[in-house]
Design an enzyme around this catalytic site. Structure first.
Site, mmCIF file in Angstrom:
data_model
loop_
_atom_site.group_PDB
_atom_site.id
_atom_site.type_symbol
_atom_site.label_atom_id
_atom_site.label_comp_id
_atom_site.label_asym_id
_atom_site.label_seq_id
_atom_site.Cartn_x
_atom_site.Cartn_y
_atom_site.Cartn_z
ATOM 1 N N ARG A 27 3.943 5.328 3.316
ATOM 2 C CA ARG A 27 4.097 4.349 2.245
ATOM 3 C C ARG A 27 2.901 4.395 1.311
ATOM 4 O O ARG A 27 3.049 4.409 0.098
ATOM 5 C CB ARG A 27 4.261 2.949 2.838
ATOM 6 C CG ARG A 27 4.356 1.848 1.811
ATOM 7 C CD ARG A 27 3.120 0.945 1.967
ATOM 8 N NE ARG A 27 3.129 -0.083 0.948
ATOM 9 C CZ ARG A 27 2.115 -0.273 0.105
ATOM 10 N NH1 ARG A 27 1.050 0.475 0.144
ATOM 11 N NH2 ARG A 27 2.164 -1.218 -0.785
ATOM 12 N N HIS B 16 0.589 5.469 -3.836
ATOM 13 C CA HIS B 16 -0.634 5.810 -4.555
ATOM 14 C C HIS B 16 -0.562 7.157 -5.260
ATOM 15 O O HIS B 16 -1.445 7.487 -6.039
ATOM 16 C CB HIS B 16 -1.842 5.766 -3.612
ATOM 17 C CG HIS B 16 -2.111 4.378 -3.126
ATOM 18 N ND1 HIS B 16 -2.490 3.357 -3.964
ATOM 19 C CD2 HIS B 16 -2.003 3.834 -1.890
ATOM 20 C CE1 HIS B 16 -2.630 2.241 -3.264
ATOM 21 N NE2 HIS B 16 -2.340 2.507 -2.006
#
Length: 123
Positions: A79, A84
Site C-alpha cells: 500500500r 507513494h
C-alpha cells in the site's frame, strides 16, 4: 452518551476478505498485459490493494502477531509503495501481488475469519 461506532476487528478482516475476493474475480482469466493495458481494471485493482493495505494497518499488532500466516506487513508495505509512487507502479510487483500474494492470503483470511467468527459465536 456517545455510541462507539468504530469498526470492530472482524469488520476490518471482512473488508480485507472482500477486497481480495474482488481482485481474484476481476483478474480471472487475464494475463499481465491484459490487466495492465485495461486502465479501468488496473486502477480498480490498485484501489483494492490500497484498501487491503490500509485495513491491515488498522488490525492491532497483537492480532497480527498471533496470525503470522497472513502477510499483514507485506500488504501494508505494498500500500505504501503504491500510494507513494503514484506516478507509476512496478508492473512486476503489481502482477506478483495479484497472482501470488492475493490468492494465497485470501485463503488465509478466510480461515482467520472462520476462527474468529467461531470465537465470537461462543462468547
Amino acid at each position: 452518551m456517545k455510541l462507539n461506532t468504530s469498526p470492530l476487528l472482524i469488520d476490518f478482516l471482512k473488508h480485507i476478505q472482500s477486497e481480495l475476493g474482488y481482485i481474484i474475480r476481476a483478474t480471472a482469466n487475464l494475463d499481465a498485459d491484459s490487466l495492465l493495458s485495461d486502465e479501468t481494471k488496473s486502477r480498480a485493482v490498485t484501489h483494492s490493494l490500497l484498501i487491503v493495505g490500509e485495513a491491515c494497518k488498522r488490525v492491532p499488532d497483537e492480532f497480527r502477531f498471533g496470525h503470522p500466516e497472513f502477510d499483514w506487513r507485506g500488504f501494508a508495505g505494498l500500500r505504501d509503495r503504491l500510494i507513494h509512487h503514484y506516478w507509476g507502479i512496478d508492473q512486476t510487483l503489481f502482477w506478483e501481488a495479484v497472482t501470488v500474494d492475493v490468492p494465497t492470503n485470501k485463503e488465509w483470511i478466510d480461515v482467520i475469519i472462520e476462527r474468529e467468527s467461531a470465537k465470537l459465536s461462543s462468547e
